[in-house]
Write an enzyme that holds these catalytic residues in place. Structure first.
Site, PDB file in Angstrom:
ATOM      1  N   TYR A  52      50.812  -6.657  20.013  1.00 30.66           N
ATOM      2  CA  TYR A  52      49.664  -7.305  20.435  1.00 30.66           C
ATOM      3  C   TYR A  52      49.767  -7.114  21.758  1.00 30.66           C
ATOM      4  O   TYR A  52      50.810  -7.499  22.163  1.00 30.66           O
ATOM      5  CB  TYR A  52      49.475  -8.600  19.705  1.00 30.66           C
ATOM      6  CG  TYR A  52      48.417  -8.474  18.535  1.00 30.66           C
ATOM      7  CD1 TYR A  52      47.099  -8.224  18.950  1.00 30.66           C
ATOM      8  CD2 TYR A  52      48.830  -9.031  17.359  1.00 30.66           C
ATOM      9  CE1 TYR A  52      46.401  -8.431  17.659  1.00 30.66           C
ATOM     10  CE2 TYR A  52      48.058  -9.193  16.224  1.00 30.66           C
ATOM     11  CZ  TYR A  52      46.869  -8.568  16.275  1.00 30.66           C
ATOM     12  OH  TYR A  52      45.826  -8.786  15.511  1.00 30.66           O
ATOM     13  N   GLU A  54      46.798  -8.683  24.140  1.00 27.17           N
ATOM     14  CA  GLU A  54      45.485  -9.173  24.584  1.00 27.17           C
ATOM     15  C   GLU A  54      45.744  -9.393  26.224  1.00 27.17           C
ATOM     16  O   GLU A  54      47.024  -9.838  26.732  1.00 27.17           O
ATOM     17  CB  GLU A  54      45.267 -10.568  23.927  1.00 27.17           C
ATOM     18  CG  GLU A  54      44.714 -10.336  22.707  1.00 27.17           C
ATOM     19  CD  GLU A  54      45.857 -10.599  21.594  1.00 27.17           C
ATOM     20  OE1 GLU A  54      47.027 -10.369  21.879  1.00 27.17           O
ATOM     21  OE2 GLU A  54      45.379 -11.328  20.673  1.00 27.17           O
ATOM     22  N   ASP A 198      26.028   7.483  29.038  1.00 19.37           N
ATOM     23  CA  ASP A 198      26.842   7.701  27.847  1.00 19.37           C
ATOM     24  C   ASP A 198      27.162   9.055  27.577  1.00 19.37           C
ATOM     25  O   ASP A 198      26.240   9.871  27.287  1.00 19.37           O
ATOM     26  CB  ASP A 198      25.862   7.051  26.485  1.00 19.37           C
ATOM     27  CG  ASP A 198      26.700   7.096  25.297  1.00 19.37           C
ATOM     28  OD1 ASP A 198      27.963   7.879  25.304  1.00 19.37           O
ATOM     29  OD2 ASP A 198      26.562   6.392  24.574  1.00 19.37           O
ATOM     30  N   THR A 224      32.841   8.159  24.238  1.00 17.82           N
ATOM     31  CA  THR A 224      34.041   8.194  23.333  1.00 17.82           C
ATOM     32  C   THR A 224      35.021   9.379  23.575  1.00 17.82           C
ATOM     33  O   THR A 224      35.028  10.222  24.522  1.00 17.82           O
ATOM     34  CB  THR A 224      33.855   8.591  21.776  1.00 17.82           C
ATOM     35  OG1 THR A 224      32.856   9.801  22.030  1.00 17.82           O
ATOM     36  CG2 THR A 224      33.004   7.636  21.125  1.00 17.82           C
ATOM     37  N   LYS A 227      35.704  13.387  21.038  1.00 19.42           N
ATOM     38  CA  LYS A 227      34.872  14.321  20.835  1.00 19.42           C
ATOM     39  C   LYS A 227      35.100  15.579  21.635  1.00 19.42           C
ATOM     40  O   LYS A 227      36.148  16.127  21.404  1.00 19.42           O
ATOM     41  CB  LYS A 227      33.130  13.977  21.024  1.00 19.42           C
ATOM     42  CG  LYS A 227      32.802  12.906  20.253  1.00 19.42           C
ATOM     43  CD  LYS A 227      31.582  12.585  20.300  1.00 19.42           C
ATOM     44  CE  LYS A 227      30.835  11.381  19.084  1.00 19.42           C
ATOM     45  NZ  LYS A 227      30.829  10.142  19.691  1.00 19.42           N
ATOM     46  N   ARG A 233      40.814   8.629  18.774  1.00 19.16           N
ATOM     47  CA  ARG A 233      39.606   8.013  18.650  1.00 19.16           C
ATOM     48  C   ARG A 233      39.492   6.770  19.378  1.00 19.16           C
ATOM     49  O   ARG A 233      40.455   5.923  19.374  1.00 19.16           O
ATOM     50  CB  ARG A 233      39.273   7.706  17.019  1.00 19.16           C
ATOM     51  CG  ARG A 233      39.364   8.733  16.276  1.00 19.16           C
ATOM     52  CD  ARG A 233      38.830   8.148  14.825  1.00 19.16           C
ATOM     53  NE  ARG A 233      37.503   8.369  14.820  1.00 19.16           N
ATOM     54  CZ  ARG A 233      36.882   9.276  14.853  1.00 19.16           C
ATOM     55  NH1 ARG A 233      36.897  10.610  14.727  1.00 19.16           N
ATOM     56  NH2 ARG A 233      35.238   9.358  14.841  1.00 19.16           N
TER      57      ARG A 233
HETATM   58  N1  DSN Z   1      28.447   9.927  14.979  1.00 24.42           N
HETATM   59  C1  DSN Z   1      28.390  10.237  16.333  1.00 24.42           C
HETATM   60  C2  DSN Z   1      27.787  11.716  16.422  1.00 24.42           C
HETATM   61  O1  DSN Z   1      27.853  12.497  15.445  1.00 24.42           O
HETATM   62  O2  DSN Z   1      27.033  11.995  17.351  1.00 24.42           O
HETATM   63  C3  DSN Z   1      27.756   9.457  17.464  1.00 24.42           C
HETATM   64  O3  DSN Z   1      28.316   8.322  17.238  1.00 24.42           O
END
Ligand code: DSN
Length: 412
Positions: A52, A54, A198, A224, A227, A233
């Site tokens: 942990y 925090e 975003d 994120t 990707k 992740r």
């Molecule tokens: N699930 C993602 C996508 O496929 O674009 C976005 O959060």
């Protein structure tokens, strides 16, 4: 590592093995997925999940954080460097939580936010009525021009001027064109709104300088890390000003999250190191080239693509004139080990469940090693399935070819 699992839990071990084989016998064309390096995976599967932590580096609630602190500081420094940001928070557990933290930091419930329509490329956490964002805040929307199917900046400006949103969001989850952050920046300045980008989908392209950077035009940037960026992740928030950065830190902890996932943060740090290497830039160039090959072959074969093509890692096929739903096409492709997702197209007449489009992305197959030559084959597999949607024999043949091709490019 997998041997320990085999001894302890054969069922889970076998399912992981089968999932691994599925990737080696199929082609994952889902635009938001990717395969990390083994280095990232080692960090994620490490001892770091024991702790942990925090708080933030040097300001933790529990002792024994000297190494955890160093890892998080390295992740922060690399994130700032890769995206030319002044401040970074690497703790968000996901992209949705990153967005949630920005709203929590900058808005009050009921405040107006202007974002892209969900069914024209936007994201669930950008104000969908079934999402927390749409229930807590007053989201209003811009869309794409009916003809060009690209963001209509006249509309963005018009709505922003009349509604004076507290926040404008530039960013999408199914948009195949470059996003002009400088145009958004101008509008946000005119209306005194905060501007958030975003960049979840395009983070890897931005990191490789193959898509315009959101700074200096945006106040805050979310993404994120798993990707196109090809990390573990999770989410990431960048900001320009100290005052905003401090609000965001407070919104993440103690506002929304408890202990950060330090193993995922280490995975983000490793991915951000990889993102500074030439081979990462080469990979991102190939991601775009591969998407362009797909687009060209589909167009040559008479398919309609939303906006007519692509500048990034994905294409969106409009199935309307074929009289097929995205659901039907997704399911037929899955039977041939080709994985895509059904997706709404601008001004779709079908429901979210059926849709009139499919989204096809190149990050995974490019990581696997497929190049232009193989992408032509991939496009022809998809076309053969779509054009013979109920023909089981053709599906069987295509599946055999998919397995053969995929096995030539095994994942690690
Ligand atoms: N699930 C993602 C996508 O496929 O674009 C976005 O959060």
């Amino acid at each position: 590592m997998i041997n320990f699992l085999k001894k302890t839990d054969l069922k889970i071990n076998n399912l992981i093995r089968q999932e691994f084989e599925r990737h080696n016998e199929g082609l994952n064309l889902i635009a938001s997925d990717n395969y990390t390096s083994l280095a990232v995976r080692s960090a994620v599967g490490s001892i770091l999940s024991a702790r942990y932590a925090e708080g933030y580096p040097e300001k933790r609630y529990y002792s024994g954080q000297q190494f955890i602190d160093q890892i998080e500081k390295i992740a922060i420094a690399r994130a700032k460097k890769v995206f030319s940001a002044n401040f970074a928070n690497v703790q968000p557990h996901s992209g949705s939580q990153a967005n949630q933290a920005v709203y929590f930091a900058l808005l009050k419930p009921g405040d107006t936010v202007l974002s892209m329509k969900i069914d024209q490329g936007g994201h669930l956490s950008h104000g969908s009525p079934v999402n927390f964002s749409g229930s807590l805040y007053n989201f209003i929307f811009y869309g794409v021009d009916k003809k060009t199917e690209q963001i209509d900046f006249n509309e963005v400006r018009k709505i922003a001027k009349s509604k004076k949103p507290k926040l404008i969001i530039a960013g999408a989850s199914s948009y195949s064109r470059q996003i002009d952050f400088s145009k958004f920046g101008k509008i946000a300045k005119e209306t005194g709104s905060y501007l958030m980008a975003d960049i979840a989908h395009i983070a890897g392209l931005v990191a490789a300088d193959l898509h315009p950077h959101p700074f200096p035009y945006c106040d805050v940037v979310t993404m994120t890390t798993h990707k196109t960026l090809r990390g573990s992740r999770g989410g990431l928030i960048l900001s320009k000003d100290k005052e905003i950065a401090e609000k965001i830190d407070k919104a993440i902890f103690p506002g929304l999250q408890g202990g950060p996932l330090q193993n995922e943060i280490a995975g983000k740090a490793v991915a951000l190191k990889e993102a500074q290497q030439k081979k990462f830039v080469d990979y991102q160039k190939q991601v775009i080239k591969n998407a362009k090959v797909l687009a060209d072959v589909f167009v040559e074969n008479g398919f309609d693509l939303v906006s007519g093509g692509t500048d990034n890692h994905l294409i969106l096929i409009n199935l309307t004139k074929l009289g097929l739903s995205g659901k039907k096409v997704q399911e037929a492709l899955e039977l041939a080990n080709l994985y895509v997702n059904r997706n709404m197209i601008p001004y779709d007449t079908r429901s979210k469940w059926e849709t009139s489009g499919v989204r096809i992305g190149t990050p995974c197959v490019t990581t696997k090693g497929l190049k232009e030559k193989e992408m032509k084959q991939v496009a022809s597999f998809v076309i053969r399935i779509i054009k013979n949607i109920n023909n089981k024999e053709i599906r069987r043949k295509v599946k055999e070819e998919v397995i053969k091709l995929s096995k030539k490019f095994p994942i690690l």
